[in-house]
Design a protein around this motif. Structure first.
Motif, PDB file in Angstrom:
ATOM      1  N   GLU A  63      22.234   9.460  20.987  1.00  8.39           N
ATOM      2  CA  GLU A  63      23.216   9.658  20.091  1.00  8.39           C
ATOM      3  C   GLU A  63      22.842   9.930  18.686  1.00  8.39           C
ATOM      4  O   GLU A  63      23.520  10.739  18.010  1.00  8.39           O
ATOM      5  N   LEU A  64      21.879   9.519  18.120  1.00  8.51           N
ATOM      6  CA  LEU A  64      21.238   9.784  16.739  1.00  8.51           C
ATOM      7  C   LEU A  64      20.967  11.548  16.903  1.00  8.51           C
ATOM      8  O   LEU A  64      21.541  12.101  15.897  1.00  8.51           O
ATOM      9  N   MET A  65      20.393  12.085  17.923  1.00  6.63           N
ATOM     10  CA  MET A  65      20.210  13.444  18.011  1.00  6.63           C
ATOM     11  C   MET A  65      21.493  14.330  17.852  1.00  6.63           C
ATOM     12  O   MET A  65      21.693  15.404  17.155  1.00  6.63           O
ATOM     13  N   ASP A  66      22.759  13.780  18.796  1.00  2.00           N
ATOM     14  CA  ASP A  66      23.870  14.435  18.566  1.00  2.00           C
ATOM     15  C   ASP A  66      24.531  14.399  17.338  1.00  2.00           C
ATOM     16  O   ASP A  66      24.935  15.393  16.924  1.00  2.00           O
ATOM     17  N   VAL A  67      24.400  13.260  16.551  1.00  2.00           N
ATOM     18  CA  VAL A  67      25.018  13.243  15.180  1.00  2.00           C
ATOM     19  C   VAL A  67      24.389  14.249  14.171  1.00  2.00           C
ATOM     20  O   VAL A  67      24.920  14.956  13.407  1.00  2.00           O
ATOM     21  N   LEU A  68      22.859  14.079  14.344  1.00  2.00           N
ATOM     22  CA  LEU A  68      22.184  14.942  13.583  1.00  2.00           C
ATOM     23  C   LEU A  68      22.500  16.447  13.736  1.00  2.00           C
ATOM     24  O   LEU A  68      22.561  17.280  12.786  1.00  2.00           O
ATOM     25  N   LYS A  69      22.549  16.985  15.113  1.00  2.44           N
ATOM     26  CA  LYS A  69      23.130  18.142  15.352  1.00  2.44           C
ATOM     27  C   LYS A  69      24.297  18.756  14.722  1.00  2.44           C
ATOM     28  O   LYS A  69      24.440  19.621  14.122  1.00  2.44           O
TER      29      LYS A  69
ATOM     30  N   ILE B 220      30.892  21.725  -6.692  1.00  2.00           N
ATOM     31  CA  ILE B 220      31.038  21.432  -5.248  1.00  2.00           C
ATOM     32  C   ILE B 220      29.721  21.263  -4.806  1.00  2.00           C
ATOM     33  O   ILE B 220      29.464  20.436  -3.994  1.00  2.00           O
ATOM     34  N   ALA B 221      28.802  22.103  -5.113  1.00  2.00           N
ATOM     35  CA  ALA B 221      27.372  21.943  -4.707  1.00  2.00           C
ATOM     36  C   ALA B 221      26.911  20.677  -5.014  1.00  2.00           C
ATOM     37  O   ALA B 221      26.155  20.056  -4.173  1.00  2.00           O
ATOM     38  N   ALA B 222      27.210  20.126  -6.141  1.00  2.13           N
ATOM     39  CA  ALA B 222      26.710  18.755  -6.538  1.00  2.13           C
ATOM     40  C   ALA B 222      27.233  17.621  -5.581  1.00  2.13           C
ATOM     41  O   ALA B 222      26.598  16.786  -5.108  1.00  2.13           O
ATOM     42  N   ILE B 223      28.450  17.921  -5.192  1.00  2.77           N
ATOM     43  CA  ILE B 223      29.298  16.876  -4.220  1.00  2.77           C
ATOM     44  C   ILE B 223      28.738  16.982  -2.814  1.00  2.77           C
ATOM     45  O   ILE B 223      28.251  16.050  -2.293  1.00  2.77           O
ATOM     46  N   GLN B 224      28.215  18.233  -2.507  1.00  2.00           N
ATOM     47  CA  GLN B 224      27.705  18.457  -1.042  1.00  2.00           C
ATOM     48  C   GLN B 224      26.488  17.872  -1.071  1.00  2.00           C
ATOM     49  O   GLN B 224      25.861  16.937  -0.198  1.00  2.00           O
TER      50      GLN B 224
ATOM     51  N   ALA C 132      20.737   8.387   3.842  1.00  2.00           N
ATOM     52  CA  ALA C 132      20.710   6.984   3.488  1.00  2.00           C
ATOM     53  C   ALA C 132      21.326   6.280   4.875  1.00  2.00           C
ATOM     54  O   ALA C 132      20.499   5.222   5.282  1.00  2.00           O
ATOM     55  N   LEU C 133      22.330   6.664   5.252  1.00  2.00           N
ATOM     56  CA  LEU C 133      22.920   5.989   6.397  1.00  2.00           C
ATOM     57  C   LEU C 133      22.144   6.227   7.731  1.00  2.00           C
ATOM     58  O   LEU C 133      21.978   5.478   8.439  1.00  2.00           O
ATOM     59  N   THR C 134      21.659   7.433   7.854  1.00  2.00           N
ATOM     60  CA  THR C 134      20.794   7.810   9.204  1.00  2.00           C
ATOM     61  C   THR C 134      19.400   6.861   9.117  1.00  2.00           C
ATOM     62  O   THR C 134      18.801   6.492  10.147  1.00  2.00           O
ATOM     63  N   GLU C 135      18.909   6.892   7.895  1.00  2.00           N
ATOM     64  CA  GLU C 135      17.743   6.182   7.989  1.00  2.00           C
ATOM     65  C   GLU C 135      17.996   4.711   8.091  1.00  2.00           C
ATOM     66  O   GLU C 135      17.232   3.726   9.060  1.00  2.00           O
ATOM     67  N   ASP C 136      19.089   3.996   7.324  1.00  2.00           N
ATOM     68  CA  ASP C 136      19.407   2.639   7.784  1.00  2.00           C
ATOM     69  C   ASP C 136      19.739   2.530   9.504  1.00  2.00           C
ATOM     70  O   ASP C 136      19.313   1.600  10.015  1.00  2.00           O
ATOM     71  N   HIS C 137      20.430   3.471  10.079  1.00  2.00           N
ATOM     72  CA  HIS C 137      20.949   3.453  11.488  1.00  2.00           C
ATOM     73  C   HIS C 137      19.389   3.467  12.156  1.00  2.00           C
ATOM     74  O   HIS C 137      19.129   2.693  13.244  1.00  2.00           O
ATOM     75  N   THR C 138      18.617   4.380  11.790  1.00  2.00           N
ATOM     76  CA  THR C 138      17.170   4.469  12.604  1.00  2.00           C
ATOM     77  C   THR C 138      16.261   3.234  12.613  1.00  2.00           C
ATOM     78  O   THR C 138      16.024   2.682  13.675  1.00  2.00           O
ATOM     79  N   HIS C 139      16.319   2.580  11.409  1.00  2.00           N
ATOM     80  CA  HIS C 139      15.587   1.522  11.295  1.00  2.00           C
ATOM     81  C   HIS C 139      16.037   0.316  11.778  1.00  2.00           C
ATOM     82  O   HIS C 139      15.357  -0.670  12.206  1.00  2.00           O
TER      83      HIS C 139
ATOM     84  N   ASN D 267      25.016  14.620   1.301  1.00  2.00           N
ATOM     85  CA  ASN D 267      23.857  14.620   2.276  1.00  2.00           C
ATOM     86  C   ASN D 267      23.067  13.390   1.818  1.00  2.00           C
ATOM     87  O   ASN D 267      22.501  12.994   2.633  1.00  2.00           O
ATOM     88  N   LYS D 268      22.956  12.977   0.675  1.00  2.00           N
ATOM     89  CA  LYS D 268      22.166  11.695   0.167  1.00  2.00           C
ATOM     90  C   LYS D 268      22.898  10.690   1.114  1.00  2.00           C
ATOM     91  O   LYS D 268      22.087   9.710   1.419  1.00  2.00           O
ATOM     92  N   VAL D 269      24.062  10.563   0.786  1.00  2.00           N
ATOM     93  CA  VAL D 269      24.620   9.457   1.728  1.00  2.00           C
ATOM     94  C   VAL D 269      24.282   9.474   3.366  1.00  2.00           C
ATOM     95  O   VAL D 269      24.000   8.493   3.731  1.00  2.00           O
TER      96      VAL D 269
END
Length: 96
Positions: A86-92, A48-52, A61-68, A56-58
């Motif tokens: 909007e980005l800050m809301d999703v990060l929270k 389960i820790a490996a899945i989490q 990656a999506l956050t990085e793509d969205h920001t760029h 987190n990596k996914v």
């Protein structure tokens, strides 16, 4: 703030994200099987820790793509504050 869930965007790393998610699906099925087969709890928790970590990596990656792409474009078009909020809301939500 407008949280329009109908927005569409082209994912620049779509295949890579789909491949990661496919691996995660397999890991989740593995956990299901481990529980069905009464495997040792610590082994299940490690999986389960490996899945989490993989999720987190996914997310990262999506956050990085969205920001760029999306946030950068919004800033150039004069809508930067809304995109950043909007980005800050999703990060929270991600960090809860």
């Amino acid at each position: 703030m407008n949280h329009n869930t109908d927005k569409k965007t082209k994912q620049p790393n779509k295949q890579q994200l789909l491949n990661r998610l496919k691996r995660i699906e397999g890991q989740v099925r593995g956990v299901h099987s481990m529980i069905e087969n009464d495997r040792y709890c610590v082994d299940i928790l490690n999986q389960i820790a490996a899945i989490q970590a993989a999720m987190n990596k996914v997310s990262l990656a999506l956050t990085e793509d969205h920001t760029h792409h999306c946030v950068s474009k919004a800033i150039k078009e004069g809508n930067g504050e809304e995109a950043i909020d909007e980005l800050m809301d999703v990060l929270k939500r991600m960090l809860k």
